[in-house]
Design an enzyme around this catalytic site. Sequence first.
Site, short mmCIF file in Angstrom:
data_model
loop_
_atom_site.label_atom_id
_atom_site.label_comp_id
_atom_site.label_asym_id
_atom_site.label_seq_id
_atom_site.Cartn_x
_atom_site.Cartn_y
_atom_site.Cartn_z
N GLU A 134 -44.86 63.91 -25.77
CA GLU A 134 -45.35 64.20 -27.12
C GLU A 134 -44.23 64.92 -27.86
OE1 GLU A 134 -49.32 65.81 -29.40
OE2 GLU A 134 -48.66 66.88 -27.62
N HIS A 200 -49.05 62.96 -34.89
CA HIS A 200 -48.16 63.89 -35.61
C HIS A 200 -47.40 63.10 -36.67
CE1 HIS A 200 -48.74 67.55 -33.22
NE2 HIS A 200 -48.92 66.73 -32.20
N ARG A 232 -59.33 56.60 -51.54
CA ARG A 232 -58.38 55.74 -52.26
C ARG A 232 -57.07 55.58 -51.49
NH1 ARG A 232 -60.43 58.67 -56.88
NH2 ARG A 232 -61.77 57.29 -58.12
N ASP A 253 -63.57 70.48 -28.39
CA ASP A 253 -63.67 71.88 -28.01
C ASP A 253 -64.41 72.74 -29.04
OD1 ASP A 253 -61.78 71.82 -30.01
OD2 ASP A 253 -60.30 73.04 -28.96
N HIS A 256 -61.21 71.85 -32.86
CA HIS A 256 -60.42 70.77 -33.46
C HIS A 256 -61.25 69.81 -34.29
CE1 HIS A 256 -57.39 72.10 -30.54
NE2 HIS A 256 -56.51 71.41 -31.24
N ASP A 279 -55.67 68.31 -24.41
CA ASP A 279 -54.48 68.81 -25.09
C ASP A 279 -54.27 70.28 -24.68
OD1 ASP A 279 -52.24 68.80 -26.72
OD2 ASP A 279 -53.33 69.17 -28.58
N ALA A 314 -52.53 75.43 -31.65
CA ALA A 314 -51.49 75.06 -30.67
C ALA A 314 -52.14 74.52 -29.40
CB ALA A 314 -50.61 76.27 -30.36
N GLY A 315 -52.61 73.28 -29.46
CA GLY A 315 -53.30 72.73 -28.31
C GLY A 315 -54.64 73.42 -28.14
#
Length: 393
Positions: A134, A200, A232, A253, A256, A279, A314-315
């Site tokens: 990643e 990302h 749109r 979780d 997210h 993640d 962060a994860g």
Amino acid sequence: MTPKTPMTPMAPHERMVLAGARVVLPDGVAQNGRLAVEGRTLAAAEPAEPATYDLTGHWIVPGFVDVHVHGGGGGSFSAGDAGESMKVIDTHRRHGTTTLLASTVTGDLDDLAHQAGALSELVEQGDLAGIHFEGPFIARNRCGAHEPELLRDPDPADVRKLVDAARGTARMMTLAPELRGGLDSVRLLAEHGVIAAVGHTDATYEATQEAIDAGATVATHLFNAMPALGHRVPGPIAALLRDERITIELINDGTHLHPGVLELAFDSAGPGRVVFITDAMGAAGMGDGVYPLGPMKVDVRDGVARLAEGGSIAGSTLTLDRALRRAVTVDGLPIEHAVRALSANPARLLGMADQIGSLEAGKDADLVVLDEDLALTAVMRKGSWVVPPPSRA
């Protein structure tokens, strides 16, 4: 020698029968089900066989498969250290993940190549199912918990360097296809049997479609680290949701994704295309504190991981047993759909559905035992107890 996860081994030809539980099978839930384990694999159970373990009042589900995990138990795969990697593996196994990919995080290309070489040894000895890169080939505006100064365009030569460093164990790479070299890199990955994942990214709807046509098959943690869905300007989310060639990752979780968004994803993609991931970073299975994530520092408070500088998510600190329980008890998913997202779907994605992902005779004896409230009570991997049941029959 690389340390191994402690297990309770069976005798070479010992046969055990697990009986009395509700068993989640490919075609539904068997009430008062029976499973036999012979050596490392599942076998058919005869009706008259005495139970080795009476699991009345419990559930038995397939072992979980996590295709996106960076760390846990205070350790990180990015350390490139076998002992620390085994700490991560052991932590997630004890939470029901019997198969997992090791996910790296953006770093210097040479450092990532070194990490890949070290992790490939754990793949070769059977402790990992492969490596997921990643970064660093991701969009600066959507980098999340990746070091912006280390990002780069996905030059196919650089992509090939990491794939080669993994010595045949690279299974997936997340990249932003709109970057220079992105589509060529997607094609390169597809040609080498490596899953190309869109993530990302700042890609438009059209650019995402081009990436899918070029061979991309996964959406990395859909909705996160990409433009929001617009009516749109639909962006990548609409393209990834609607295309049947795409498997979508979701981090369930409670941080997210809103439950309504989770429901939208299942309704749009269908239960056969959703994969739950953690993640997870080093704090999974641990308490609050400060942890490394590649070159970044992460502050974990109340179980939520954020960059110490900037505050970006962060994860996660998630484990897949918690993702399953939340999916059923909070999100209201049928347990069959939740289990499928944790086992059969990721197994199919990895090309391992003939070995793992469902409770069928001849497959690996990977399973998780849950109580009536869906809390984990036991884990078996390849016929050996990682977390044994409290007592025998």
